[in-house]
Design a protein around this motif. Sequence first.
Motif, PDB file in Angstrom:
ATOM      1  N   SER A 139       0.836  -1.199   0.000  1.00  0.00           N
ATOM      2  CA  SER A 139       0.000   0.000   0.000  1.00  0.00           C
ATOM      3  C   SER A 139       0.871   1.249   0.000  1.00  0.00           C
ATOM      4  CB  SER A 139      -0.915   0.023   1.229  1.00  0.00           C
ATOM      5  OG  SER A 139      -1.475   1.310   1.413  1.00  0.00           O
ATOM      6  N   GLU A 140       0.653   2.106  -0.992  1.00  0.00           N
ATOM      7  CA  GLU A 140       1.365   3.378  -1.029  1.00  0.00           C
ATOM      8  C   GLU A 140       0.897   4.306   0.088  1.00  0.00           C
ATOM      9  OE1 GLU A 140       3.863   4.156  -2.817  1.00  0.00           O
ATOM     10  OE2 GLU A 140       3.879   2.696  -4.457  1.00  0.00           O
ATOM     11  N   SER A 141      -0.385   4.218   0.456  1.00  0.00           N
ATOM     12  CA  SER A 141      -0.914   5.071   1.527  1.00  0.00           C
ATOM     13  C   SER A 141      -0.303   4.719   2.874  1.00  0.00           C
ATOM     14  CB  SER A 141      -2.441   4.924   1.614  1.00  0.00           C
ATOM     15  OG  SER A 141      -3.068   5.299   0.417  1.00  0.00           O
ATOM     16  N   LEU A 142      -0.135   3.413   3.125  1.00  0.00           N
ATOM     17  CA  LEU A 142       0.356   2.951   4.418  1.00  0.00           C
ATOM     18  C   LEU A 142       1.879   2.833   4.449  1.00  0.00           C
ATOM     19  CD1 LEU A 142      -2.250   0.089   5.005  1.00  0.00           C
ATOM     20  CD2 LEU A 142      -2.345   2.437   5.877  1.00  0.00           C
ATOM     21  N   LYS A 143       2.469   2.734   3.263  1.00  0.00           N
ATOM     22  CA  LYS A 143       3.924   2.528   3.132  1.00  0.00           C
ATOM     23  C   LYS A 143       4.359   1.195   3.738  1.00  0.00           C
ATOM     24  CE  LYS A 143       4.643   6.586   1.214  1.00  0.00           C
ATOM     25  NZ  LYS A 143       3.260   7.053   1.114  1.00  0.00           N
ATOM     26  N   ILE A 144       3.450   0.221   3.742  1.00  0.00           N
ATOM     27  CA  ILE A 144       3.749  -1.119   4.222  1.00  0.00           C
ATOM     28  C   ILE A 144       2.968  -2.116   3.366  1.00  0.00           C
ATOM     29  CG2 ILE A 144       4.234  -0.498   6.635  1.00  0.00           C
ATOM     30  CD1 ILE A 144       1.350  -1.376   7.299  1.00  0.00           C
ATOM     31  N   SER A 145       3.350  -3.382   3.454  1.00  0.00           N
ATOM     32  CA  SER A 145       2.553  -4.436   2.856  1.00  0.00           C
ATOM     33  C   SER A 145       1.381  -4.762   3.774  1.00  0.00           C
ATOM     34  CB  SER A 145       3.407  -5.694   2.643  1.00  0.00           C
ATOM     35  OG  SER A 145       4.379  -5.466   1.642  1.00  0.00           O
ATOM     36  N   THR A 146       0.252  -5.076   3.176  1.00  0.00           N
ATOM     37  CA  THR A 146      -0.946  -5.373   3.953  1.00  0.00           C
ATOM     38  C   THR A 146      -1.724  -6.489   3.261  1.00  0.00           C
ATOM     39  OG1 THR A 146      -2.870  -4.380   5.043  1.00  0.00           O
ATOM     40  CG2 THR A 146      -2.351  -3.604   2.822  1.00  0.00           C
ATOM     41  N   SER A 147      -2.920  -6.789   3.765  1.00  0.00           N
ATOM     42  CA  SER A 147      -3.652  -7.953   3.281  1.00  0.00           C
ATOM     43  C   SER A 147      -5.137  -7.669   3.150  1.00  0.00           C
ATOM     44  CB  SER A 147      -3.468  -9.138   4.236  1.00  0.00           C
ATOM     45  OG  SER A 147      -2.115  -9.440   4.439  1.00  0.00           O
ATOM     46  N   MET A 148      -5.790  -8.461   2.305  1.00  0.00           N
ATOM     47  CA  MET A 148      -7.240  -8.493   2.244  1.00  0.00           C
ATOM     48  C   MET A 148      -7.673  -9.882   1.794  1.00  0.00           C
ATOM     49  SD  MET A 148      -8.093  -6.242  -1.174  1.00  0.00           S
ATOM     50  CE  MET A 148      -7.177  -6.451  -2.708  1.00  0.00           C
ATOM     51  N   TYR A 149      -8.822 -10.313   2.283  1.00  0.00           N
ATOM     52  CA  TYR A 149      -9.480 -11.498   1.767  1.00  0.00           C
ATOM     53  C   TYR A 149     -10.465 -11.046   0.697  1.00  0.00           C
ATOM     54  CZ  TYR A 149      -8.035 -15.054   5.239  1.00  0.00           C
ATOM     55  OH  TYR A 149      -7.341 -15.963   5.987  1.00  0.00           O
ATOM     56  N   VAL A 150     -10.569 -11.822  -0.369  1.00  0.00           N
ATOM     57  CA  VAL A 150     -11.506 -11.520  -1.446  1.00  0.00           C
ATOM     58  C   VAL A 150     -12.217 -12.804  -1.845  1.00  0.00           C
ATOM     59  CG1 VAL A 150     -11.770 -10.633  -3.798  1.00  0.00           C
ATOM     60  CG2 VAL A 150      -9.999  -9.680  -2.300  1.00  0.00           C
ATOM     61  N   ILE A 151     -13.545 -12.749  -1.964  1.00  0.00           N
ATOM     62  CA  ILE A 151     -14.282 -13.862  -2.544  1.00  0.00           C
ATOM     63  C   ILE A 151     -14.961 -13.366  -3.814  1.00  0.00           C
ATOM     64  CG2 ILE A 151     -14.570 -15.255  -0.479  1.00  0.00           C
ATOM     65  CD1 ILE A 151     -17.230 -14.048   0.031  1.00  0.00           C
ATOM     66  N   LEU A 152     -14.845 -14.165  -4.866  1.00  0.00           N
ATOM     67  CA  LEU A 152     -15.327 -13.784  -6.189  1.00  0.00           C
ATOM     68  C   LEU A 152     -16.367 -14.791  -6.681  1.00  0.00           C
ATOM     69  CD1 LEU A 152     -11.941 -12.903  -7.941  1.00  0.00           C
ATOM     70  CD2 LEU A 152     -13.628 -11.287  -7.026  1.00  0.00           C
TER      71      LEU A 152
ATOM     72  N   ASN B  86      -2.045   6.064   7.697  1.00  0.00           N
ATOM     73  CA  ASN B  86      -3.117   6.754   6.972  1.00  0.00           C
ATOM     74  C   ASN B  86      -4.149   5.751   6.447  1.00  0.00           C
ATOM     75  OD1 ASN B  86      -2.041   9.340   7.361  1.00  0.00           O
ATOM     76  ND2 ASN B  86      -0.754   9.155   5.532  1.00  0.00           N
ATOM     77  N   TYR B  87      -4.892   5.171   7.381  1.00  0.00           N
ATOM     78  CA  TYR B  87      -5.852   4.148   6.974  1.00  0.00           C
ATOM     79  C   TYR B  87      -7.070   4.738   6.266  1.00  0.00           C
ATOM     80  CZ  TYR B  87      -3.486   0.157   9.005  1.00  0.00           C
ATOM     81  OH  TYR B  87      -2.591  -0.851   9.246  1.00  0.00           O
ATOM     82  N   TRP B  88      -7.409   5.980   6.513  1.00  0.00           N
ATOM     83  CA  TRP B  88      -8.519   6.582   5.776  1.00  0.00           C
ATOM     84  C   TRP B  88      -8.149   6.763   4.309  1.00  0.00           C
ATOM     85  CZ3 TRP B  88     -13.305   6.857   5.119  1.00  0.00           C
ATOM     86  CH2 TRP B  88     -13.919   7.890   4.382  1.00  0.00           C
ATOM     87  N   SER B  89      -6.964   7.239   4.041  1.00  0.00           N
ATOM     88  CA  SER B  89      -6.517   7.357   2.653  1.00  0.00           C
ATOM     89  C   SER B  89      -6.488   5.984   1.990  1.00  0.00           C
ATOM     90  CB  SER B  89      -5.124   7.992   2.593  1.00  0.00           C
ATOM     91  OG  SER B  89      -5.158   9.320   3.065  1.00  0.00           O
ATOM     92  N   PHE B  90      -6.048   4.991   2.724  1.00  0.00           N
ATOM     93  CA  PHE B  90      -5.998   3.634   2.190  1.00  0.00           C
ATOM     94  C   PHE B  90      -7.384   3.118   1.842  1.00  0.00           C
ATOM     95  CE2 PHE B  90      -6.466  -0.904   3.472  1.00  0.00           C
ATOM     96  CZ  PHE B  90      -5.865  -1.468   2.344  1.00  0.00           C
TER      97      PHE B  90
ATOM     98  N   PRO C 193     -10.793  -5.915   3.774  1.00  0.00           N
ATOM     99  CA  PRO C 193      -9.448  -5.380   4.021  1.00  0.00           C
ATOM    100  C   PRO C 193      -9.083  -5.373   5.507  1.00  0.00           C
ATOM    101  CG  PRO C 193     -10.995  -3.581   3.823  1.00  0.00           C
ATOM    102  CD  PRO C 193     -11.790  -4.853   3.602  1.00  0.00           C
ATOM    103  N   ALA C 194      -7.791  -5.256   5.771  1.00  0.00           N
ATOM    104  CA  ALA C 194      -7.274  -5.131   7.137  1.00  0.00           C
ATOM    105  C   ALA C 194      -6.934  -3.674   7.427  1.00  0.00           C
ATOM    106  CB  ALA C 194      -6.031  -5.993   7.313  1.00  0.00           C
ATOM    107  N   VAL C 195      -7.421  -3.158   8.574  1.00  0.00           N
ATOM    108  CA  VAL C 195      -7.094  -1.773   8.943  1.00  0.00           C
ATOM    109  C   VAL C 195      -6.624  -1.637  10.395  1.00  0.00           C
ATOM    110  CG1 VAL C 195      -8.773  -0.869   7.274  1.00  0.00           C
ATOM    111  CG2 VAL C 195      -9.451  -1.160   9.669  1.00  0.00           C
TER     112      VAL C 195
END
Length: 262
Positions: free
Chosen positions: A10-23, A93-97, A78-80
């Motif tokens: 994430s450019e907003s957080l400046k760290i790697s992060t995660s999300m689960y997605v079901i399609l 900056n989780y709101w920007s994310f 997403p994870a916040v």
Amino acid sequence: MAFIDCHFYSESLKISTSMYVILPQSTHSQIGLVNRAGGTKHPTLYLLHGLSDDHTIWMRRTSIERYAALLGIAVVMPAVNRSYYANMANGYNYWSFISEELSALARSFFPLSDQKEDNFVAGLSMGGYGAFKLALNFPNKFAAAASLSGPMDVSDNQINGLGEEFQQVFGDRSTIHGSTNDLFHLADKVSQTNIAAPLLYQYCGTEDYTYESNKRFRDHCSKLGLDLTYEEEPGTHEWGYWDRKIQTVLEWLPLRQEKLRN
């Protein structure tokens, strides 16, 4: 349904992060589950977690994949962390994310619709607050939002679980009123625009610590003439209700009627 455990930078957080997605996935021979899929771009529910949880919690505590399968809807979780979906006074900056970066990234990874009528947001507790905050700040992007036991007034001294963290998240409490973090202010603002306000669904148990703020927000929206569906029943802040109510939310969503493949 397809389930993706997605890790990204994430450019907003400046760290790697995660999300689960079901399609959505159209299947014919799967036993015990009816799967459906519509067009090439899926309607999407952004499903937000609470204060003590993370992006895995909806999959662990509910059958969200099974509930969503019949509707042909994608779900992004997403994870916040403990951010209250805010650009933290002392933190990330989780709101920007969540408000700017997440949907653009998710659509670059997966075939998700960018049309307002195909985008929805819901959450529980802190995530319920985040869902209303997101939809009311961006009524041009979301057709509907749902809050399950969300704390509607984060300036309330009774907000559970924040304690000394409050200043780390929001800074001076006096800055909340009239800001991006103030749901009452956001409801006022969206009621005065020419953009169609998102449909709102609000649930809270009568023994929940957020109950009084939920009633105040319900009454505020009623005075403004916003389209809010409100439900309450005996209950506290717990997953038994949220598991049942997310099914109600999915049934309530104003999904466009498309020809689904099954």
